[in-house]
Every structure is written in structure tokens, then in C-alpha cells.
Design a protein around this motif. Structure first.
Motif, PDB file in Angstrom:
ATOM      1  N   GLN A 284     -17.400  52.380   9.957  1.00  0.00           N
ATOM      2  CA  GLN A 284     -17.230  52.552  11.403  1.00  0.00           C
ATOM      3  C   GLN A 284     -17.729  53.912  11.876  1.00  0.00           C
ATOM      4  O   GLN A 284     -18.381  54.021  12.916  1.00  0.00           O
ATOM      5  CB  GLN A 284     -15.745  52.387  11.743  1.00  0.00           C
ATOM      6  N   GLU A 285     -17.431  54.943  11.125  1.00  0.00           N
ATOM      7  CA  GLU A 285     -17.817  56.285  11.592  1.00  0.00           C
ATOM      8  C   GLU A 285     -19.326  56.482  11.579  1.00  0.00           C
ATOM      9  O   GLU A 285     -19.839  57.401  12.204  1.00  0.00           O
ATOM     10  CB  GLU A 285     -17.096  57.353  10.767  1.00  0.00           C
ATOM     11  N   GLN A 286     -20.044  55.603  10.887  1.00  0.00           N
ATOM     12  CA  GLN A 286     -21.507  55.667  10.915  1.00  0.00           C
ATOM     13  C   GLN A 286     -22.097  54.661  11.896  1.00  0.00           C
ATOM     14  O   GLN A 286     -23.318  54.469  11.950  1.00  0.00           O
ATOM     15  CB  GLN A 286     -22.069  55.446   9.503  1.00  0.00           C
ATOM     16  N   GLY A 287     -21.214  54.016  12.653  1.00  0.00           N
ATOM     17  CA  GLY A 287     -21.682  53.167  13.743  1.00  0.00           C
ATOM     18  C   GLY A 287     -22.148  51.784  13.332  1.00  0.00           C
ATOM     19  O   GLY A 287     -22.874  51.124  14.069  1.00  0.00           O
ATOM     20  N   PHE A 288     -21.684  51.323  12.174  1.00  0.00           N
ATOM     21  CA  PHE A 288     -22.115  50.012  11.696  1.00  0.00           C
ATOM     22  C   PHE A 288     -21.019  48.963  11.867  1.00  0.00           C
ATOM     23  O   PHE A 288     -19.835  49.281  11.961  1.00  0.00           O
ATOM     24  CB  PHE A 288     -22.501  50.091  10.215  1.00  0.00           C
ATOM     25  N   SER A 289     -21.478  47.731  11.872  1.00  0.00           N
ATOM     26  CA  SER A 289     -20.583  46.579  11.799  1.00  0.00           C
ATOM     27  C   SER A 289     -20.765  45.927  10.435  1.00  0.00           C
ATOM     28  O   SER A 289     -21.717  46.227   9.716  1.00  0.00           O
ATOM     29  CB  SER A 289     -20.928  45.549  12.879  1.00  0.00           C
ATOM     30  N   VAL A 290     -19.854  45.008  10.130  1.00  0.00           N
ATOM     31  CA  VAL A 290     -19.944  44.267   8.873  1.00  0.00           C
ATOM     32  C   VAL A 290     -20.339  42.823   9.176  1.00  0.00           C
ATOM     33  O   VAL A 290     -19.691  42.163   9.993  1.00  0.00           O
ATOM     34  CB  VAL A 290     -18.604  44.295   8.115  1.00  0.00           C
ATOM     35  N   ALA A 291     -21.394  42.379   8.552  1.00  0.00           N
ATOM     36  CA  ALA A 291     -21.829  40.988   8.716  1.00  0.00           C
ATOM     37  C   ALA A 291     -21.664  40.254   7.388  1.00  0.00           C
ATOM     38  O   ALA A 291     -21.408  40.862   6.346  1.00  0.00           O
ATOM     39  CB  ALA A 291     -23.278  40.928   9.180  1.00  0.00           C
ATOM     40  N   ARG A 292     -21.803  38.937   7.478  1.00  0.00           N
ATOM     41  CA  ARG A 292     -21.646  38.130   6.271  1.00  0.00           C
ATOM     42  C   ARG A 292     -22.996  37.985   5.586  1.00  0.00           C
ATOM     43  O   ARG A 292     -23.956  37.498   6.181  1.00  0.00           O
ATOM     44  CB  ARG A 292     -21.075  36.753   6.646  1.00  0.00           C
ATOM     45  N   LEU A 293     -23.057  38.388   4.334  1.00  0.00           N
ATOM     46  CA  LEU A 293     -24.320  38.355   3.595  1.00  0.00           C
ATOM     47  C   LEU A 293     -24.965  36.972   3.627  1.00  0.00           C
ATOM     48  O   LEU A 293     -26.167  36.827   3.862  1.00  0.00           O
ATOM     49  CB  LEU A 293     -24.065  38.804   2.148  1.00  0.00           C
ATOM     50  N   GLU A 294     -24.161  35.957   3.392  1.00  0.00           N
ATOM     51  CA  GLU A 294     -24.718  34.603   3.298  1.00  0.00           C
ATOM     52  C   GLU A 294     -25.292  34.128   4.634  1.00  0.00           C
ATOM     53  O   GLU A 294     -26.099  33.197   4.660  1.00  0.00           O
ATOM     54  CB  GLU A 294     -23.650  33.622   2.792  1.00  0.00           C
ATOM     55  N   ASP A 295     -24.890  34.769   5.740  1.00  0.00           N
ATOM     56  CA  ASP A 295     -25.443  34.402   7.045  1.00  0.00           C
ATOM     57  C   ASP A 295     -26.865  34.927   7.234  1.00  0.00           C
ATOM     58  O   ASP A 295     -27.535  34.579   8.200  1.00  0.00           O
ATOM     59  CB  ASP A 295     -24.572  34.955   8.176  1.00  0.00           C
ATOM     60  N   TYR A 296     -27.301  35.797   6.343  1.00  0.00           N
ATOM     61  CA  TYR A 296     -28.662  36.343   6.415  1.00  0.00           C
ATOM     62  C   TYR A 296     -29.564  35.733   5.347  1.00  0.00           C
ATOM     63  O   TYR A 296     -30.676  36.208   5.113  1.00  0.00           O
ATOM     64  CB  TYR A 296     -28.618  37.867   6.279  1.00  0.00           C
ATOM     65  N   ILE A 297     -29.043  34.730   4.671  1.00  0.00           N
ATOM     66  CA  ILE A 297     -29.778  34.099   3.569  1.00  0.00           C
ATOM     67  C   ILE A 297     -29.933  32.613   3.858  1.00  0.00           C
ATOM     68  O   ILE A 297     -28.966  31.937   4.203  1.00  0.00           O
ATOM     69  CB  ILE A 297     -29.012  34.278   2.239  1.00  0.00           C
ATOM     70  N   GLN A 298     -31.141  32.137   3.714  1.00  0.00           N
ATOM     71  CA  GLN A 298     -31.379  30.714   3.843  1.00  0.00           C
ATOM     72  C   GLN A 298     -31.340  30.071   2.471  1.00  0.00           C
ATOM     73  O   GLN A 298     -32.168  30.377   1.604  1.00  0.00           O
ATOM     74  CB  GLN A 298     -32.736  30.468   4.503  1.00  0.00           C
ATOM     75  N   ALA A 299     -30.380  29.196   2.286  1.00  0.00           N
ATOM     76  CA  ALA A 299     -30.270  28.489   1.015  1.00  0.00           C
ATOM     77  C   ALA A 299     -31.423  27.494   0.903  1.00  0.00           C
ATOM     78  O   ALA A 299     -31.969  27.055   1.914  1.00  0.00           O
ATOM     79  CB  ALA A 299     -28.932  27.769   0.931  1.00  0.00           C
ATOM     80  N   PRO A 300     -31.782  27.142  -0.326  1.00  0.00           N
ATOM     81  CA  PRO A 300     -32.864  26.146  -0.477  1.00  0.00           C
ATOM     82  C   PRO A 300     -32.466  24.833   0.180  1.00  0.00           C
ATOM     83  O   PRO A 300     -31.281  24.464   0.177  1.00  0.00           O
ATOM     84  CB  PRO A 300     -32.959  25.969  -1.996  1.00  0.00           C
ATOM     85  N   ALA A 301     -33.434  24.167   0.733  1.00  0.00           N
ATOM     86  CA  ALA A 301     -33.165  22.848   1.316  1.00  0.00           C
ATOM     87  C   ALA A 301     -32.688  21.932   0.194  1.00  0.00           C
ATOM     88  O   ALA A 301     -33.241  21.944  -0.906  1.00  0.00           O
ATOM     89  CB  ALA A 301     -34.417  22.299   1.951  1.00  0.00           C
TER      90      ALA A 301
END
Ligand SMILES: [Zn+2]
Length: 302
Positions: A284-301
Motif C-alpha cells: 500500500q505504501e508504494q501505491g499498489f493494489s493486489v490482483a489475482r495472478l490467474e486473472d492475468y493468465i490465459q489457460a490453454p483452451a
């Protein structure tokens, strides 16, 4: 007086601890501790306005973590993190069904987000489940079978919050020191146990200590067992501060942070929830948020 989730006053003194080249179970690839950690005054900080976040305006569409409840954060002596922006529709990391698996320690993004990964699974503190249920901060769990098998159930409420279970071997060996066949059983046996216990097959693998990730032998072993990527890290959470691989000791967009399920015996008396609260404060003190890693990854079809 501010109490932590255990109903105890939080008394640990931030000044006393700081720099510890703490030997982590997952090891670090960088040397040296972090200098001059910004200490967090746990007791006296006046609550800040919750809408705060002068940091960049996140798109207002569906914050994945949901609206933060300031009271829930105050219970843990924290103020809410800025909500993460909606994850990109076009995923920065796209995984393939076959072939060599990519190895990454960060995600290419301009979003001011970082990703928290928590490894091994030794400490099973019910207060941490309570904390994550309150805060709804996304994490990814890289679990070691023989470290979690005495209580697989502990991780299920964490999974039920939307957090993914990933593969971190059967018993945490140094992968480059064991033959390919043994590598394969370490990964495949963990894969089947975790799939059976948690109902979904891990998509990601993390080698203990980050060891062997660049070798074709380990890459082949991973391919034979199901995970479709190897995930390393950029920062490593210690007790109250992080060790950074980059010399400027600052978070960057898309950084993956390594933490561990650890308790007072490994954290010089600090609890898992204290460690995690301090991790969130550092973010927080560096101005970041936390996102979900898997939401930035496209799983294989499939
Ligand atoms: Zn580990």
C-alpha cells in the motif's frame, strides 16, 4: 488501543526487526537484505479516509476483490488497499496445451498491481483464514503435498474465496539435484493429490527455491505432469519487509511476490496475520493494489 485479530494488543516493535536475511524455505535468488525498511507504526496511526488512493483511477468496472469494507480492514489494523483494476481481457500470459512451459517471475502489465503467492503450507493459522475472509485480498497458494497432507481441509476455505491451489512438489527437494524420474514423481504425485483434494488440477508449478527452472530436464518433467507454466518471483516477503531482487528496492507493476505460510516459530514471534498485514502495508505504501495472478493468465483452451 488497537487490537489484532487475536484480541491481543499488537505490540511488536517495528524497529527491532527489520533486516533479516532470513533463510526462507523457498530460498531467495538475490543476496542481501533490504535496507532501511519503512517501519510501520502499528499502534498510533490515525485511520485514513478510506476512499483515499490518490493513485491512478482504476476502471470502475467490477473490482475483482469487491468493495473493501473499512471496518473489516480496521479489525486487522489496516486501511483498505485501493481496489485492483479489472483484469485485462487480453491476458498478458497465454499458456499452450503442449510444448515447453514458460517460466516467469513477473507479469507484463501497466496496471499498478502486484501478485501475492504463498508457499509450502506449514502454518495453518485459523486467524489467517479469518483475515482473508475479511479482506478478500487475492492470493495464489503453491502447496507442498507432504507439508499440507496432515490438514488439506485448512486450505479449502481459502480456495472457496476464489484463490487457486498450485503445485509445489511432494516434499520440497532441490529439483536440479534429483534425476528426471524423481522430478517427475515429485510433480506428478503432488499434481494428483492436489487435484483430488481440491477438485481442480493446478495450472502452475513452482520449483522449491526456484531451483532448476531454466533446465530442459525440469521443463520436460513439468510438461509430463500437467502444469503449463513455472512461476518464480521478484520479491520475497520476510517478516516485516520484503527482499527485492531489483537494486532500487521498489515494487514494479506486475511483480510476483513470494510469501510463505509461516508462524511465530519461523517469524521470530510474529504471526502469519502480522506478516501478511505488514506485506499489505508495504504494498500500500508504494501505491499498489493486489490482483489475482490467474486473472492475468490465459489457460490453454480445453
Ligand atoms: Zn517452498
Amino acid at each position: 488501543m488497537i487490537r489484532d485479530g487475536r484480541g491481543r494488543t499488537r505490540t511488536y516493535a517495528a524497529g527491532a526487526l527489520a533486516l533479516l536475511a532470513f533463510a526462507t524455505a523457498c530460498g531467495e535468488s538475490g543476496g542481501g537484505g533490504s535496507a532501511a525498511p519503512a517501519t510501520r507504526s502499528t499502534g498510533a496511526a490515525a485511520p485514513k479516509p478510506t476512499e483515499a488512493a490518490p493513485t491512478s483511477a482504476a476502471p470502475t468496472t467490477a473490482a475483482p476483490a469487491g468493495g473493501a469494507d473499512p471496518a473489516a480492514w480496521a479489525k486487522w489494523n489496516l486501511t483498505p488497499l485501493a481496489p485492483a483494476p479489472a483484469p485485462p481481457a487480453d491476458k498478458p500470459i497465454k499458456l499452450e496445451r503442449t510444448g515447453p512451459v514458460p517460466v516467469f517471475s513477473e507479469v507484463k502489465t501497466n496496471d499498478k498491481v502486484v501478485f501475492i503467492t504463498i508457499d509450502d503450507g506449514a502454518e495453518k493459522d485459523p486467524k489467517f483464514v479469518e483475515m482473508l475472509t475479511d479482506l478478500k485480498v487475492p492470493i495464489s497458494m503453491f502447496l507442498t503435498r507432504d507439508i499440507v497432507r496432515n490438514d488439506y481441509a485448512y486450505f479449502k476455505p481459502l480456495q472457496a474465496l476464489g484463490n487457486h491451489i498450485q503445485n509445489h512438489t511432494v516434499d520440497h527437494p532441490v529439483m536440479s539435484k534429483i534425476p528426471a524420474e524423481k522430478q517427475k514423481s515429485e510433480i506428478c504425485d503432488a499434481q494428483s493429490a492436489l487435484t483430488q483434494q481440491y477438485g481442480t488440477a493446478p495450472l502452475l508449478f513452482r520449483p522449491p527455491f526456484g531451483d532448476g527452472a531454466s533446465t530442459s530436464t525440469l521443463n520436460t518433467s513439468v510438461q509430463q505432469c500437467g502444469p503449463r507454466a513455472m512461476v518464480l518471483w521478484r520479491e520475497s516477503m520476510q517478516i516485516h519487509d520484503m527482499q527485492y531482487q531489483a537494486g532500487d528496492k521498489k515494487l514494479k507493476p506486475g511483480d510476483i511476490i513470494l510469501a510463505h505460510f509461516r508462524g511465530p516459530s519461523e517469524l521470530k514471534g510474529a504471526t502469519m496475520t502480522q506478516m501478511f498485514g505488514d506485506l499489505l502495508a508495504r504494498i500500500q505504501e508504494q501505491g499498489f493494489s493486489v490482483a489475482r495472478l490467474e486473472d492475468y493468465i490465459q489457460a490453454p483452451a480445453s
